[in-house]
Write a protein that holds these residues in place. Structure first.
Motif, mmCIF file in Angstrom:
data_model
loop_
_atom_site.group_PDB
_atom_site.id
_atom_site.type_symbol
_atom_site.label_atom_id
_atom_site.label_comp_id
_atom_site.label_asym_id
_atom_site.label_seq_id
_atom_site.Cartn_x
_atom_site.Cartn_y
_atom_site.Cartn_z
ATOM 1 N N UNK A 142 0.989 -1.228 0.181
ATOM 2 C CA UNK A 142 0.141 -0.055 0.111
ATOM 3 C C UNK A 142 0.862 1.177 0.089
ATOM 4 N N UNK A 143 0.606 2.145 -1.125
ATOM 5 C CA UNK A 143 1.639 3.084 -1.295
ATOM 6 C C UNK A 143 1.290 4.481 -0.715
ATOM 7 N N UNK A 352 -9.000 -12.244 -1.587
ATOM 8 C CA UNK A 352 -8.346 -11.214 -0.864
ATOM 9 C C UNK A 352 -6.747 -11.183 -0.335
ATOM 10 N N UNK A 353 -6.125 -10.201 -1.039
ATOM 11 C CA UNK A 353 -4.699 -10.267 -0.645
ATOM 12 C C UNK A 353 -4.287 -9.675 0.708
ATOM 13 N N UNK A 354 -3.286 -9.980 1.347
ATOM 14 C CA UNK A 354 -2.693 -9.560 2.654
ATOM 15 C C UNK A 354 -2.156 -8.067 2.213
ATOM 16 N N UNK A 355 -2.397 -7.068 3.260
ATOM 17 C CA UNK A 355 -2.009 -5.790 2.790
ATOM 18 C C UNK A 355 -0.614 -5.536 3.732
ATOM 19 N N UNK A 356 0.271 -5.060 2.975
ATOM 20 C CA UNK A 356 1.780 -4.625 3.781
ATOM 21 C C UNK A 356 1.753 -3.168 3.581
ATOM 22 N N UNK A 465 9.698 -6.332 7.111
ATOM 23 C CA UNK A 465 9.873 -7.039 5.743
ATOM 24 C C UNK A 465 10.553 -6.226 4.627
ATOM 25 N N UNK A 466 11.377 -6.855 3.668
ATOM 26 C CA UNK A 466 11.973 -5.851 2.616
ATOM 27 C C UNK A 466 11.767 -7.047 1.338
ATOM 28 N N UNK A 467 10.716 -6.716 0.429
ATOM 29 C CA UNK A 467 10.484 -7.748 -0.502
ATOM 30 C C UNK A 467 11.231 -7.189 -1.924
ATOM 31 N N UNK A 472 11.194 -2.090 -2.245
ATOM 32 C CA UNK A 472 12.260 -2.393 -1.387
ATOM 33 C C UNK A 472 12.402 -1.391 -0.151
ATOM 34 N N UNK A 473 11.121 -0.800 0.169
ATOM 35 C CA UNK A 473 11.046 0.073 1.313
ATOM 36 C C UNK A 473 10.499 -1.072 2.651
ATOM 37 N N UNK A 474 10.907 -0.703 3.647
ATOM 38 C CA UNK A 474 10.551 -1.553 4.736
ATOM 39 C C UNK A 474 9.245 -1.804 4.886
ATOM 40 N N UNK A 475 8.470 -2.762 5.267
ATOM 41 C CA UNK A 475 7.376 -3.024 5.280
ATOM 42 C C UNK A 475 6.749 -3.694 6.645
#
Length: 494
Positions: A142-143, A352-356, A465-467, A472-475
């Motif tokens: 989510x941005x 439904x997706x998980x939201x990060x 997390x860092x996908x 590549x922003x910490x989530x």
């Protein structure tokens, strides 16, 4: 040159050779040790900053095809039982859903009163709503909250401009990486993606605010780029004014490099409606009318142009599924999970997706702060107070790459140690909209570590997390559920 000088030069030469050999041996030893310890000691990926803080360079330029681990061959994705969320074991709102068009037609979207109702109405008492156990099978990044946080970030103009440019570069870097992605993940096995149409409602209240327009365009482009990378064949952006038309066309233009590699139909549809603040409601209500017309024997030539705008010119009846998403959600989709997801869609389940949620973190801004400290020490001090420090527990990021077999296994409604549910009503007194941002409110002394930990006590024990295939922003996990990151080649169990 004297004899002593010659001896000195020879001695210096041999010392240099010995130092080089010693360093080479230590490097070789480190490589062997790392390989022997598999991936458990792999260092956290770092962003590489150029000397000037005006430009940003990520470590990888492209998302390239990789060989997936053997245990993901013929992979069957496990799912969380719907009974868990229906009984209060964690909310599931993410701002998107994926379901069959026949299923979607059973929900009345014409009388919704707020934006989130588009999802909540679909999920209400619905035993068909499911999520994956492994969050990397289906998640969104989510941005908009992250972007809005940095708007007018500093009273010092050049500092604020540098921060805004860096945020833009993070999104631009993601968009660029997707454009040279070599793998097509929807064509090699059973997949619902080729028969899925994506709908993205968009609202741009004004074209005068340059910051808002710039980042609405980049968020929309990044969202579309993630759908393109997943192989979705058609995306329709829906607006209600000239403003959305301008931003949409600019976003489409930023995807030219993508479309040269693999074509995706991009369409903008403008609605004539009084629900200017409820574009998702208007978009789905009108989409349902179009679907009803295509299935009616009373179809007439007068409807053909409108049908083509929504469904394209090539066989409107080919669409079986709809992927609805807000225009600020990057899709993360594990290729090996598509077969399982498609089977569930065919069963009329709603995915439904998980939201990060990306977090303001010093990792992306350390070079800017270093530069600012020389000319604006007070601004640099305030900056440090407004982002997570890149040290101690907050620096313990978990880099995850699905193509290397990494997973993030759902742990249900679980909170580390003694922490309370961060989304509970007890936390509402902190006057923060999202629990992840509670600690960013107000000012504090960034040099007082106890104060920093106290401010971010809701975040301190949650895994960051860092996908690799995202911004590549910490989530951090957005809702009530959490997942445990694992990089040892494990598979999440249902």
């Amino acid at each position: 040159m004297t004899t002593n000088d010659c001896k000195l030069h020879i001695r210096t030469f041999f010392v240099a050779v010995l130092l080089i050999l010693s360093a080479s041996w230590r490097l070789y030893d480190e490589i062997i040790a790392t390989k022997n310890n598999l991936r458990t000691i792999e260092p956290i990926r770092q962003y590489i900053h150029s000397p000037s803080y005006s430009r940003f360079t990520p470590p990888k330029n492209c998302l390239l095809t990789q060989q997936y681990p053997k245990h993901f061959v013929n992979y069957t994705a496990p799912f969380i039982p719907p009974s868990q969320w229906m009984e209060g074991e964690g909310d599931i709102y993410s701002g998107m859903w994926w379901q069959s068009i026949d299923s979607m037609m059973g929900t009345n979207y014409s009388k919704l009163g707020f934006l989130e109702a588009v999802s909540l109405k679909s999920f209400q008492n619905n035993e068909r709503v499911i999520q994956t156990v492994d969050w990397l099978d289906l998640a969104v990044e989510h941005l908009s909250k992250y972007v809005k946080y940095f708007a007018r970030f500093s009273s010092t103009e050049d500092v604020s401009t540098a921060v805004e440019d860096r945020v833009a570069e993070l999104l631009e870097a993601y968009i660029k990486r997707t454009s040279c992605r070599e793998d097509t993940i929807s064509s090699s096995f059973q997949s619902a993606i080729p028969s899925t149409i994506a709908i993205l409602p968009l609202r741009v209240t004004s074209l005068e605010n340059q910051y808002d327009v710039r980042f609405l365009r980049l968020q929309l482009t990044a969202t579309l780029a993630s759908l393109w990378a997943a192989g979705f064949p058609r995306a329709v952006v829906v607006g209600v004014s000239h403003n959305e038309s301008v931003v949409s066309k600019e976003a489409f233009g930023l995807l030219k490099a993508h479309l040269k590699t693999s074509f995706m139909e991009l369409q903008y549809v403008q609605l004539d409606t009084n629900d200017l603040a409820l574009v998702p409601k208007a978009a789905l209500a009108n989409f349902q009318k179009i679907i009803a017309v295509t299935k009616s024997s009373k179809d007439s030539r007068a409807n053909n142009a409108e049908i083509a705008d929504w469904l394209g010119n090539d066989n409107p009846s080919k669409w079986k599924y709809i992927y609805f998403t807000e225009p600020d959600l990057i899709l993360h989709l594990r290729p090996e999970a598509i077969r399982s997801l498609s089977i569930e869609l065919e069963k009329n389940h709603i995915l439904n997706a998980h939201r990060l949620q990306p977090l303001p973190h010093m990792k992306q801004f350390s070079d800017i702060v270093g530069h600012v400290a020389f000319s604006h020490p007070k601004a640099a001090s305030k900056f440090r107070n407004k982002v997570l420090p890149d040290q101690a527990s907050f620096a313990a990021l978990h880099p995850l790459d699905p193509s290397s077999g990494d997973v993030c296994c759902d742990q249900g409604k679980f909170y580390p140690s003694h922490l309370d549910d961060p989304t509970s009503p007890a936390k509402k007194g902190r006057n923060c909209w999202l629990w992840e941002f509670c600690g960013f409110l107000g000012n504090a002394n960034a040099s007082d570590w106890n104060a920093v930990v106290k401010r971010h006590n809701l975040l301190v024990l949650h895994p960051l997390l860092l996908l690799d295939r995202g911004t590549r922003i910490p989530l951090v996990h957005h809702g009530q559920r959490v997942c445990t990151p694992r990089r040892d080649g494990a598979v999440c169990l249902g």
